[in-house]
Design a protein around this motif. Sequence first.
Motif, mmCIF file in Angstrom:
data_model
loop_
_atom_site.group_PDB
_atom_site.id
_atom_site.type_symbol
_atom_site.label_atom_id
_atom_site.label_comp_id
_atom_site.label_asym_id
_atom_site.label_seq_id
_atom_site.Cartn_x
_atom_site.Cartn_y
_atom_site.Cartn_z
ATOM 1 N N GLN A 18 0.825 -1.202 0.000
ATOM 2 C CA GLN A 18 0.000 0.000 0.000
ATOM 3 C C GLN A 18 0.868 1.264 0.000
ATOM 4 O O GLN A 18 0.541 2.245 -0.671
ATOM 5 C CB GLN A 18 -0.931 0.001 1.216
ATOM 6 C CG GLN A 18 -2.031 -1.026 1.133
ATOM 7 C CD GLN A 18 -2.843 -1.113 2.413
ATOM 8 O OE1 GLN A 18 -2.719 -0.288 3.313
ATOM 9 N NE2 GLN A 18 -3.681 -2.131 2.507
ATOM 10 N N VAL A 21 2.179 1.834 -3.529
ATOM 11 C CA VAL A 21 1.157 2.446 -4.391
ATOM 12 C C VAL A 21 0.991 3.919 -4.036
ATOM 13 O O VAL A 21 0.906 4.778 -4.920
ATOM 14 C CB VAL A 21 -0.184 1.681 -4.266
ATOM 15 C CG1 VAL A 21 -1.312 2.446 -4.955
ATOM 16 C CG2 VAL A 21 -0.061 0.282 -4.841
ATOM 17 N N LEU A 22 0.944 4.210 -2.750
ATOM 18 C CA LEU A 22 0.771 5.582 -2.286
ATOM 19 C C LEU A 22 1.866 6.502 -2.823
ATOM 20 O O LEU A 22 1.581 7.566 -3.367
ATOM 21 C CB LEU A 22 0.764 5.616 -0.755
ATOM 22 C CG LEU A 22 0.584 6.977 -0.095
ATOM 23 C CD1 LEU A 22 -0.804 7.529 -0.379
ATOM 24 C CD2 LEU A 22 0.809 6.859 1.401
ATOM 25 N N LYS A 24 3.835 5.953 -5.321
ATOM 26 C CA LYS A 24 3.830 5.966 -6.785
ATOM 27 C C LYS A 24 2.850 7.015 -7.303
ATOM 28 O O LYS A 24 3.094 7.669 -8.314
ATOM 29 C CB LYS A 24 3.443 4.585 -7.320
ATOM 30 C CG LYS A 24 3.414 4.503 -8.821
ATOM 31 C CD LYS A 24 3.034 3.116 -9.293
ATOM 32 C CE LYS A 24 2.978 3.067 -10.807
ATOM 33 N NZ LYS A 24 2.521 1.768 -11.288
ATOM 34 N N ASN A 25 1.742 7.182 -6.578
ATOM 35 C CA ASN A 25 0.677 8.080 -7.015
ATOM 36 C C ASN A 25 0.718 9.455 -6.355
ATOM 37 O O ASN A 25 -0.108 10.303 -6.670
ATOM 38 C CB ASN A 25 -0.688 7.431 -6.752
ATOM 39 C CG ASN A 25 -0.891 6.186 -7.581
ATOM 40 O OD1 ASN A 25 -0.540 6.151 -8.749
ATOM 41 N ND2 ASN A 25 -1.442 5.160 -6.980
ATOM 42 N N ASN A 26 1.661 9.668 -5.449
ATOM 43 C CA ASN A 26 1.702 10.933 -4.725
ATOM 44 C C ASN A 26 3.159 11.406 -4.636
ATOM 45 O O ASN A 26 3.900 11.010 -3.736
ATOM 46 C CB ASN A 26 1.107 10.747 -3.325
ATOM 47 C CG ASN A 26 0.928 12.051 -2.597
ATOM 48 O OD1 ASN A 26 1.769 12.936 -2.662
ATOM 49 N ND2 ASN A 26 -0.165 12.161 -1.858
ATOM 50 N N PRO A 27 3.574 12.263 -5.575
ATOM 51 C CA PRO A 27 4.964 12.713 -5.621
ATOM 52 C C PRO A 27 5.451 13.376 -4.325
ATOM 53 O O PRO A 27 6.610 13.220 -3.955
ATOM 54 C CB PRO A 27 4.993 13.708 -6.778
ATOM 55 C CG PRO A 27 3.834 13.328 -7.643
ATOM 56 C CD PRO A 27 2.789 12.809 -6.698
ATOM 57 N N LYS A 29 4.542 12.649 -1.228
ATOM 58 C CA LYS A 29 4.832 11.600 -0.242
ATOM 59 C C LYS A 29 6.112 10.844 -0.624
ATOM 60 O O LYS A 29 6.902 10.475 0.236
ATOM 61 C CB LYS A 29 3.648 10.651 -0.104
ATOM 62 C CG LYS A 29 2.472 11.295 0.626
ATOM 63 C CD LYS A 29 1.544 10.274 1.173
ATOM 64 C CE LYS A 29 0.320 10.857 1.824
ATOM 65 N NZ LYS A 29 0.513 11.734 2.920
ATOM 66 N N LYS A 30 6.291 10.630 -1.919
ATOM 67 C CA LYS A 30 7.516 9.970 -2.385
ATOM 68 C C LYS A 30 8.733 10.814 -2.011
ATOM 69 O O LYS A 30 9.736 10.279 -1.530
ATOM 70 C CB LYS A 30 7.463 9.750 -3.894
ATOM 71 C CG LYS A 30 8.656 9.009 -4.431
ATOM 72 C CD LYS A 30 8.502 8.745 -5.922
ATOM 73 C CE LYS A 30 9.672 7.952 -6.470
ATOM 74 N NZ LYS A 30 9.512 7.662 -7.899
#
Length: 60
Positions: A18, A21-22, A24-27, A29-30
């Motif tokens: 999870q 995925v998070l 990957k979809n939220n720059p 947070k990355k």
Amino acid sequence: MSDKDLSNFLKKIEQLNQIAVLIKNNPSKKLSLSKCKNHDEVIKLTTEWGFDIGKRWGEY
């Protein structure tokens, strides 16, 4: 491995997936995760996001 340990192990894998995925979809947070300098910082950050990945599967 006991059934409880197996369950906790699989739960941790699910949470790690999870998180993958998070980020990957939220720059943002990355970026936040990439700025962590050690394990403790990663655990603190991901705990703030609602995850519990700090314990090893046998330590629950």
